[in-house]
Design a protein around this motif. Structure first.
Motif, short mmCIF file in Angstrom:
data_model
loop_
_atom_site.label_atom_id
_atom_site.label_comp_id
_atom_site.label_asym_id
_atom_site.label_seq_id
_atom_site.Cartn_x
_atom_site.Cartn_y
_atom_site.Cartn_z
N ALA A 24 114.75 51.50 81.21
CA ALA A 24 114.93 50.82 79.93
C ALA A 24 116.38 50.93 79.46
O ALA A 24 116.94 49.97 78.95
N VAL A 25 117.01 52.09 79.68
CA VAL A 25 118.38 52.29 79.21
C VAL A 25 119.37 51.41 79.97
O VAL A 25 120.24 50.79 79.38
N ALA A 26 119.19 51.33 81.27
CA ALA A 26 120.13 50.57 82.09
C ALA A 26 120.21 49.10 81.66
O ALA A 26 121.26 48.48 81.69
N GLU A 29 122.77 48.43 78.33
CA GLU A 29 124.05 49.13 78.35
C GLU A 29 124.92 48.73 77.15
O GLU A 29 125.08 47.54 76.85
N ILE A 30 125.48 49.73 76.49
CA ILE A 30 126.36 49.48 75.35
C ILE A 30 127.69 48.95 75.89
O ILE A 30 128.28 49.56 76.78
N THR A 31 128.16 47.84 75.35
CA THR A 31 129.43 47.27 75.83
C THR A 31 130.58 47.67 74.90
O THR A 31 130.36 48.08 73.77
N ARG A 32 131.79 47.49 75.41
CA ARG A 32 132.97 47.79 74.59
C ARG A 32 133.01 46.85 73.39
O ARG A 32 133.35 47.25 72.27
N GLN A 34 130.53 45.57 71.83
CA GLN A 34 129.54 46.03 70.85
C GLN A 34 130.06 47.23 70.06
O GLN A 34 129.91 47.30 68.84
N LEU A 35 130.69 48.17 70.78
CA LEU A 35 131.21 49.35 70.10
C LEU A 35 132.34 48.97 69.13
O LEU A 35 132.41 49.46 68.00
N MET A 36 133.21 48.05 69.56
CA MET A 36 134.29 47.60 68.67
C MET A 36 133.71 46.86 67.47
O MET A 36 134.16 47.04 66.34
N SER A 38 130.87 47.31 66.14
CA SER A 38 130.20 48.24 65.23
C SER A 38 131.20 48.80 64.22
O SER A 38 130.83 49.13 63.09
N SER A 39 132.46 48.86 64.65
CA SER A 39 133.50 49.34 63.73
C SER A 39 133.66 48.39 62.53
O SER A 39 133.86 48.82 61.40
N LYS A 41 131.40 46.78 61.13
CA LYS A 41 130.23 46.86 60.24
C LYS A 41 130.39 47.89 59.13
O LYS A 41 129.54 47.96 58.23
N GLU A 92 139.94 41.12 73.15
CA GLU A 92 139.15 42.01 72.28
C GLU A 92 138.52 41.23 71.13
O GLU A 92 137.37 41.48 70.75
#
Lengths: 103, 431
Positions: A24-26, A29-32, A34-36, A38-39, A41, A92
């Protein structure tokens, strides 16, 4: 008593999932991007929107990306987004916009 | 009953965890998936609550427990609005119900008294222990009263720091309210590094706002060990415009460095004893260090802060402990709520990816700090950070402060965004 049932339920659930968890985790996968995104938000969310901050999920990815470039390149005036937008490359910006634009 | 069942559960869970590590019932690659892990987060401030929430967002099946001693958390940001008399404590209060009910985070209202890193378990003041796969610590700051002769922590009920929001905020507010018109408010500002670099200067701005309306003959003196401070030009421009000569800032090299505090006489000694500054209300903001629990666990460096791998915010001292927020050494990132919020997301992603056997993401991060000079006049500083050469560094050409000499309409718009920022970031963290 109610609490111990809940803990027990959690235990059963975690045992039941033990076999399938890694798969399920694979898939998720969190992408860059997505992480950027989230900032963003921290301000750009439902509560910020009530105070006049743009709700990014209302816009398609192309609009978000074009406005970020306009802030960055001095084509659109801002109080603070110009200073933020200068921190990102085209790549980006597109990655962040794609994340928001999906919703 | 509660304690007994919890302890039994932990025992059984521990056995399950051990089984997973030895490969029994585990997937072929031998990696313990994020779905089966138990993440314990210590501290429900901006960093800890964000990490807890975003672990659940990134990996909903992961079990996350947030341990925080207070049922209500008062944000340090916004507390100067209370001190300035135009916001209530309720306006800066945050709770944990939404994190529990909507995001599935287990909330434990207790204090962590010890961490057994070898056994991967934390001990709580209530007597329970709790095991973890990964531990996230966001312990905030504690004070170094030993760095200032004449005053101790026990004096904080007379001479508030008000640098952790809550009862201290209310105490300083009530002292200012009781101060006569014509009194002197003295702030002893902290040395670098400290929580919220523009915070002391926003505070004096908003005390001046209160004085201007209610006690206009009063005076404000900042005794500062530093020779420069955050957004200095903008603050000084705003002070001159709104408060005339009410605020006097004394730089460290010009007699501003406090050397001793005479608590009984409410007097600060500075400039090799040549200067004695008497206060009607004294706000001593001590030098700072990482929260005590980080020291107890052995995670701190000689300077009293927590060194981390700034790619993931994993402690340099322990492979299963992540430390973020004000307590951490985070390169160019300031000790701010916004930094802690961003770091919470970096930690959440790093943990979920590590438990899934994936490499960490090279993070990009941002900070935005608004300061009110009056309730309708705000200034800001922004920055974007990337991980480079082992540290979070500011991206060249990005960020910076509000322009000098801007119109009052620009300052008013930024004051509106200050409130929007508060509502937005608190929603992102606790909502």
């Amino acid at each position: 008593m109610k609490k111990s049932y809940l803990y027990l339920a959690g235990l059963v659930a975690s045992l039941a999932m033990a076999g399938t968890a890694t798969q399920a985790v694979a898939d998720d996968e969190i992408t860059r991007g997505q992480l950027m995104a989230s900032s963003c938000k921290a301000c750009h969310n439902a509560a910020g929107a009530q105070q006049g901050v743009t709700e990014l999920s209302h816009f398609p990815a192309e609009i978000i990306a074009s406005q970020m470039r306009a802030f960055r390149d001095g084509d659109r005036a801002a109080t603070i987004m110009d200073r933020h937008a200068k921190g990102y490359t085209d790549e980006e910006i597109d990655a962040m916009a794609a994340y928001f634009g999906r919703f | 009953m509660h304690d007994f069942s919890r302890r039994n559960f932990l025992k059984v869970a521990g056995i399950t965890g051990a089984a997973a590590f030895t490969g029994i019932g585990c997937a072929a690659n031998g990696v313990q998936g994020a779905d089966k892990a138990h993440i314990v987060v210590v501290g429900g401030g901006s960093g800890g609550a964000t990490a807890a929430k975003y672990i659940k967002q990134f990996s909903p099946a992961t079990r996350v427990t947030l341990i925080e001693p207070n049922a209500t958390y008062h944000t340090c940001y916004g507390s100067n609005w209370v001190i300035g008399g135009f916001a209530s404590m309720g306006d800066i209060a945050q709770g944990y119900d939404t994190l529990r009910d909507d995001h599935g985070i287990e909330i434990v209202q207790d204090r962590v008294t010890a961490v057994d890193a070898a056994a991967r378990s934390v001990r709580l003041a209530g007597g329970d222990s709790m095991s973890y796969d990964k531990l996230v610590m966001s312990p905030g700051i504690d004070f170094r009263y030993d760095a200032m002769p004449g005053i101790s922590e026990a004096d904080a009920d007379r001479i508030p720091h008000a640098w952790k929001a809550g009862a201290q905020t209310e105490l300083l507010r009530s002292q200012l309210r009781d101060m006569p018109n014509g009194g002197v408010f003295v702030m002893v500002a902290p040395p670098n590094p400290f929580r919220c670099p523009p915070g002391p200067y926003e505070r004096v701005s908003l005390v001046a706002h209160y004085f201007k309306q209610e006690k206009p003959r009063s005076k404000i003196i900042i005794l500062d060990p530093k020779d420069a401070f955050s957004k200095q030009g903008l603050f000084e421009e705003g002070w001159a415009e709104h408060y005339g000569d009410m605020i006097e800032w004394r730089a460290g090299s010009e007699g501003g460095r406090a050397e001793e505090i005479d608590v009984d006489n409410m007097t600060v000694m500075a400039d090799s004893g040549f200067e004695r500054v008497r206060a009607d209300v004294l706000n001593f903001i001590p030098a700072q260090r990482a929260g005590q629990i980080a020291h107890d666990v052995g995670l701190t460096n000689d300077a009293g802060w927590v060194p981390v791998d700034q790619l993931t915010f994993k402690s340099e001292m322990d492979d299963n402990i992540y430390v973020l927020g004000d307590a951490s050494v985070a390169g160019a990132m300031p000790k701010s709520g916004h930094s802690a919020n961003n770091q919470g997301k970096i930690v959440a992603a790093a943990i979920v990816r590590e438990l899934s056997g994936q490499e960490p993401i090279n993070p990009s991060s941002a900070n935005t700090c608004y300061s009110l000079v009056t309730p309708e006049y705000a200034i800001s500083v922004a920055a974007v950070y990337q991980y480079q050469d082992g540290a979070m560094s500011g991206v060249d050409g990005a960020g910076g402060v509000s322009p000098m000499g801007a119109s009052s309409s620009v300052r008013r718009r930024e004051a509106g965004y200050t409130r929007a920022w508060y509502d937005g970031i608190t929603h992102d963290i606790w909502g």
